[in-house]
Design an enzyme around this catalytic site. Structure first.
Site, PDB file in Angstrom:
ATOM      1  N   LYS A  53      -0.911  -0.796  -4.500  1.00 31.57           N
ATOM      2  CA  LYS A  53      -2.175  -0.121  -4.141  1.00 31.57           C
ATOM      3  C   LYS A  53      -1.851   1.330  -3.862  1.00 31.57           C
ATOM      4  CE  LYS A  53      -4.746  -0.167   0.152  1.00 31.57           C
ATOM      5  NZ  LYS A  53      -5.536  -0.959   1.123  1.00 31.57           N
ATOM      6  N   LEU A  54      -2.543   2.228  -4.541  1.00 27.46           N
ATOM      7  CA  LEU A  54      -2.314   3.661  -4.343  1.00 27.46           C
ATOM      8  C   LEU A  54      -3.463   4.256  -3.548  1.00 27.46           C
ATOM      9  CD1 LEU A  54      -1.279   4.682  -8.000  1.00 27.46           C
ATOM     10  CD2 LEU A  54       0.239   3.971  -6.115  1.00 27.46           C
ATOM     11  N   ASN A  77     -10.545   5.094   0.809  1.00 25.29           N
ATOM     12  CA  ASN A  77     -10.944   5.229   2.215  1.00 25.29           C
ATOM     13  C   ASN A  77     -12.155   6.164   2.373  1.00 25.29           C
ATOM     14  OD1 ASN A  77      -7.627   4.751   2.803  1.00 25.29           O
ATOM     15  ND2 ASN A  77      -9.082   3.588   4.029  1.00 25.29           N
ATOM     16  N   SER A 110       0.854  -1.188   0.000  1.00 28.56           N
ATOM     17  CA  SER A 110       0.000   0.000   0.000  1.00 28.56           C
ATOM     18  C   SER A 110       0.891   1.239   0.000  1.00 28.56           C
ATOM     19  CB  SER A 110      -0.872  -0.004   1.253  1.00 28.56           C
ATOM     20  OG  SER A 110      -1.680   1.149   1.273  1.00 28.56           O
ATOM     21  N   ASP A 146     -14.184  -2.289   2.035  1.00 30.49           N
ATOM     22  CA  ASP A 146     -13.311  -2.472   3.201  1.00 30.49           C
ATOM     23  C   ASP A 146     -14.114  -2.041   4.431  1.00 30.49           C
ATOM     24  OD1 ASP A 146     -10.090  -0.861   4.135  1.00 30.49           O
ATOM     25  OD2 ASP A 146     -11.493  -2.085   5.264  1.00 30.49           O
TER      26      ASP A 146
HETATM   27  O1  NPG Z   1      -0.042  -2.634   4.604  1.00 28.03           O
HETATM   28  C1  NPG Z   1      -0.744  -2.312   5.572  1.00 28.03           C
HETATM   29  O2  NPG Z   1      -0.822  -2.928   6.643  1.00 28.03           O
HETATM   30  C2  NPG Z   1      -1.603  -1.068   5.421  1.00 28.03           C
HETATM   31  C3  NPG Z   1      -2.558  -1.259   4.280  1.00 28.03           C
HETATM   32  C4  NPG Z   1      -3.480  -0.082   4.212  1.00 28.03           C
HETATM   33  O3  NPG Z   1      -3.403   0.709   3.307  1.00 28.03           O
HETATM   34  N1  NPG Z   1      -4.334   0.043   5.231  1.00 28.03           N
HETATM   35  C5  NPG Z   1      -5.226   1.199   5.214  1.00 28.03           C
HETATM   36  C6  NPG Z   1      -6.565   0.793   4.712  1.00 28.03           C
HETATM   37  O4  NPG Z   1      -7.438   1.641   4.651  1.00 28.03           O
HETATM   38  O5  NPG Z   1      -6.689  -0.364   4.302  1.00 28.03           O
HETATM   39  C7  NPG Z   1      -5.187   1.820   6.553  1.00 28.03           C
HETATM   40  C8  NPG Z   1      -4.093   2.589   6.830  1.00 28.03           C
HETATM   41  C9  NPG Z   1      -3.975   3.211   8.066  1.00 28.03           C
HETATM   42  C10 NPG Z   1      -4.940   3.013   9.007  1.00 28.03           C
HETATM   43  C11 NPG Z   1      -6.029   2.222   8.733  1.00 28.03           C
HETATM   44  C12 NPG Z   1      -6.150   1.621   7.484  1.00 28.03           C
END
Ligand code: NPG
Length: 366
Positions: free
Chosen positions: A159-160, A189, A133, A237
């Site tokens: 993933k961007l 998100n 990510s 998600d």
């Molecule tokens: O690689 C990882 O663990 C993070 C993957 C990621 O992008 N998590 C995001 C999401 O929304 O999925 C996230 C980031 C920070 C806090 C909560 C969620």
């Protein structure tokens, strides 16, 4: 296997680089760990709640409070994950807190019986393909440098993170630089509304695997309407907190892919139920991440080895986030991570590293 008590441990893990999403920027990951102690073994669970309630309504202090006052006191004395899950049902919500406690109970039991997490869950592989990510950056050149590094490390999917004002241009730049073969997806998100539908449909030209959670977490009907104007598959998600939510989303046509995050859905047993349900409907699932330490990472990699996890997950190597993980680090090998084969999670905290990052511990005797 009588549970003698539960430890709540707060740790602070500095990130190797700030991680920016549409709802904020993390520089240190504050983590609540749960350790269940029995006469035969101890088990670990990692609560994925962030320090602030920005991803969802849960946050670390709140999770600690609900564990201390309600969930731990309600635990059956025998370490049985299914019984623990049932005992927590009278208390509403707090799925991330429940997931951590259920996982710790399950880990304690499996370390005693000698079965690995992967074997218990039904893993069909001994290694999993890994994605990564990539946060929102200050400029497209900075983004391209970051993606170059991850591609060179061997990540099989990029993933961007996107948000209004940072979406079509960075995605186009990555697609143009790395070509059409790069497995590429985006994660909003919940930063958009249905009014942005036409703009979001502009992503369709980039051949993305999916667009993750474009709209608000409680917008199943709106996601179903968006799915009718976008070719890019919609993945949910934040909207999926249970197998029932997944069933509703699938029957409404709100998504055609699901990001399974055990912490978000209340634990690995519910995560497996979502996997089974989605598989029965031909809906792909992949394992999401919440910047877990090696403890949560070990459990996620085991889950990602189930047969329905057909897309690379956010199961990156430890070095994506931490210079020093609290367990022996997960290191990418040919774009894959090995599924731990030892009893339970199959990994243990390194005591001196754990002590170094520990902010507080609290013992709750049962
Ligand atoms: O690689 C990882 O663990 C993070 C993957 C990621 O992008 N998590 C995001 C999401 O929304 O999925 C996230 C980031 C920070 C806090 C909560 C969620």
């Amino acid at each position: 296997m009588k549970i003698t008590g539960v430890e709540l441990r707060r740790i602070a893990m500095p990130l190797v680089a700030p991680f920016r999403t549409s709802f904020g920027t993390e520089t240190t990951r504050e983590v609540l760990l749960v350790r269940v102690v029995t006469a035969e073994a101890e088990g670990w669970g990692e609560c994925v709640a962030m320090a602030e309630p920005r991803y969802s309504s849960e946050y670390a202090d709140g999770a600690a409070d609900v564990l201390r006052r309600f969930l731990v006191p309600a635990l059956p004395r025998q370490a049985d994950a299914q019984a623990a899950g049932r005992a927590m049902e009278p208390f509403k919500g707090h799925r991330m807190a429940k997931a951590a406690l259920e996982t710790a109970v399950l880990d304690a039991r499996l370390r005693t019986t000698g079965e690995s997490f992967g074997s218990f869950l039904g893993a069909s592989r001994d290694r999993v393909p890994c994605g990564v990510s990539v946060g929102i950056m200050d400029s497209v050149p900075e983004l391209l440098d970051a993606v170059t590094g991850y591609v060179e490390e061997g990540y099989l999917r990029i993933k961007l993170k996107i948000e209004p004002g940072w979406d079509l241009a960075p995605v186009r730049a990555v697609r143009e630089r790395f070509g059409d073969d790069l497995l590429l997806q985006v994660d909003a998100n919940a930063a958009y509304t249905l009014a942005d539908a036409r703009h979001l449909a502009g992503l369709d030209e980039f051949g993305l695997l999916l667009v993750e959670q474009p709209l608000a977490e409680d917008d199943l009907v709106q996601h179903a309407r968006l799915a009718k104007v976008m070719r890019t598959p919609i993945c949910l998600d934040e909207s999926i907190e249970s197998a029932a939510h997944a069933a509703a989303a699938i029957s409404l046509g709100a998504c055609s892919v699901v990001n399974v995050k055990p912490g978000r859905v209340g634990g690995y047993l519910e995560a497996r139920r979502i996997h089974d349900l989605c598989r029965a409907h031909g809906v792909a699932v992949w394992c999401g991440g919440m910047l877990e330490t090696g403890l949560g990472r070990a459990a996620n990699v085991a889950l990602a080895a189930l047969p329905g996890f057909t897309l690379p997950g956010d199961t990156s190597g430890s070095g994506r986030y931490y210079a020093a993980d609290i367990t022996p680090p997960f290191v990418l090998d040919d774009g894959h991570l090995p599924v731990p084969a030892g009893p339970g999670l199959g990994v243990d905290p390194v005591p001196e590293i754990l002590e170094e990052v520990t902010v507080s511990t609290e013992w709750i005797a049962l």
